[in-house]
Design an enzyme around this catalytic site. Structure first.
Site, mmCIF file in Angstrom:
data_model
loop_
_atom_site.group_PDB
_atom_site.id
_atom_site.type_symbol
_atom_site.label_atom_id
_atom_site.label_comp_id
_atom_site.label_asym_id
_atom_site.label_seq_id
_atom_site.Cartn_x
_atom_site.Cartn_y
_atom_site.Cartn_z
ATOM 1 C CE1 TYR A 1 73.898 57.925 -41.139
ATOM 2 C CE2 TYR A 1 73.663 56.236 -39.460
ATOM 3 C CZ TYR A 1 73.760 57.568 -39.821
ATOM 4 O OH TYR A 1 73.721 58.532 -38.852
ATOM 5 N NE ARG B 1 56.105 55.805 -43.505
ATOM 6 C CZ ARG B 1 54.804 55.958 -43.379
ATOM 7 N NH1 ARG B 1 54.124 55.158 -42.593
ATOM 8 N NH2 ARG B 1 54.176 56.890 -44.046
ATOM 9 C CE1 TYR C 1 71.088 53.135 -39.047
ATOM 10 C CE2 TYR C 1 72.903 51.587 -39.254
ATOM 11 C CZ TYR C 1 71.790 52.201 -39.783
ATOM 12 O OH TYR C 1 71.380 51.884 -41.060
ATOM 13 C CE LYS D 1 71.960 50.826 -44.262
ATOM 14 N NZ LYS D 1 71.154 50.631 -45.478
#
Ligand code: NAD
Length: 311
Positions: free
Chosen positions: A181, A232, A191, A199
């Site tokens: 991401y 989810r 985030y 990441k």
């Protein structure tokens, strides 16, 4: 010999091992791989194994599992897999005794690799589609050491370990893929919990692993930087109970500011994954490929208040 194929090809009977996503990018990619003739083998996190099996039985994933060749994608075998454990001796007593792990065994990465080798011999494709950051809702500035390292362990080192254990049972010419991401390289407020750091590791490791696994095993290693999708896991990032969740803001922001002002579908990521895992991408390794409607290249937000008068 140069490949002359004009569409992604696998040949029949390729084996693809993938970690499970319950409802998102990975379901589409699995379907695409199955459509292209791959046998699908799945590793599922023990705490969600039952939900996944029940969902499969109830047909919850059927809409995303239909094959262009007709019928629906079949998962050949599901293995319990916890990607934060490499060997049996790494599993703490409290996990072994946890009711969600009761009755399960052999779920560490090395054990799953051994079981798959015994069941299938070699595999051709390895997909890492998992992430977990227990403190994802906290800003990095407030993240604990334990939370930061847990995000890194589950979301980044897991790819290193999967390759360590699976590359030796992969055929030469095989391909490994993960999902990342943009928060790795640009600030995405919300985030948190060290997930942005994890990441960044995942993308950096993709390059080093591409070199090492390319030279040692003749396999390719890539990652897709996907735009926002309401999965989810993404729904748990933050904003629960508020007007909009983190992922809902991210989706709206992308639609308003990306070069391609269109919805992003799991199929867009699935198609790119199919390409990267196929022979068409035989010369592509070590890349972070954006599938995000081009949002990554923007330096200004078109819908910012300060831009209101701009042409
Ligand atoms: N949804 C998005 O907007 C988005 C954007 C870019 C990248 N991604 C990435 O896509 C990948 C899949 O996530 P998703 O959003 O599709 O959500 P998802 O909830 O469908 O997938 C996350 C999966 O990780 C698994 N998991 C968590 N901890 C694990 C562990 N220790 N061992 C094994 N499995 C474990 C969970 O069971 C879950 O199935 C992740 O790497 C995520 O960061 C998602």
């Amino acid at each position: 010999m140069a490949s002359t194929s004009t569409r992604p090809t696998f040949g029949r009977n390729k084996n693809a091992a993938t970690t499970t996503s319950l409802d998102a990018y990975n379901v589409d990619l699995k379907g695409k791989l199955a459509d292209a003739g791959a046998t699908i083998i799945v590793g599922t996190w023990p705490p969600v194994l039952k939900i996944f099996q029940i969902g499969l039985r109830k047909g919850d994933f059927d809409a995303d599992s239909s094959l262009t060749s007709g019928g629906k994608m079949e998962i050949d075998k599901i293995y319990p897999l916890d990607a934060v454990f490499d060997k049996p001796e790494d599993v703490p007593e409290e996990v072994k005794n946890n009711k969600r792990y009761a009755g399960l065994e052999g779920y560490t990465i090395s054990e799953v690799a051994k079981q798959i080798e015994a069941d299938y011999g070699k595999i051709d494709i390895l997909v890492h589609s998992l992430a977990n950051g227990p403190e994802v809702t906290k800003p990095l500035l407030e993240t604990s050491r334990a939370g930061y390292l847990a995000a890194s362990s589950a979301s980044a080192y897991s790819y290193v370990s999967l390759l360590q254990h699976f590359a030796p049972i992969m055929n030469e010419g095989g391909s490994a893929l993960s999902l990342t991401y943009i928060a790795s390289e640009k600030v995405i407020p919300g985030y948190g919990g060290g997930m942005s750091s994890a990441k960044a590791q995942l993308e950096s490791d993709t390059r080093t692993l591409a070199f090492e696994a390319g030279r040692k095993h003749g396999i390719r290693v890539n990652t897709i930087s996907a735009g926002p999708l309401k999965s989810r896991a993404a729904s748990a990032i933050g904003g629960k109970g508020q007007k909009k969740t983190f992922i809902e803001y991210a989706i709206d922001y992308s639609r308003a500011n990306a070069p391609m002002a269109q919805d992003l579908y799991s199929e867009d990521v699935g198609n790119t994954g199919l390409f990267l895992c196929s022979n068409m991408a035989r010369a592509i390794t070590g890349v972070t490929m954006y599938v995000d409607n081009g949002l990554n290249c923007m330096g200004m937000a078109l819908d910012a208040k300060s831009m209101e008068q701009a042409e």
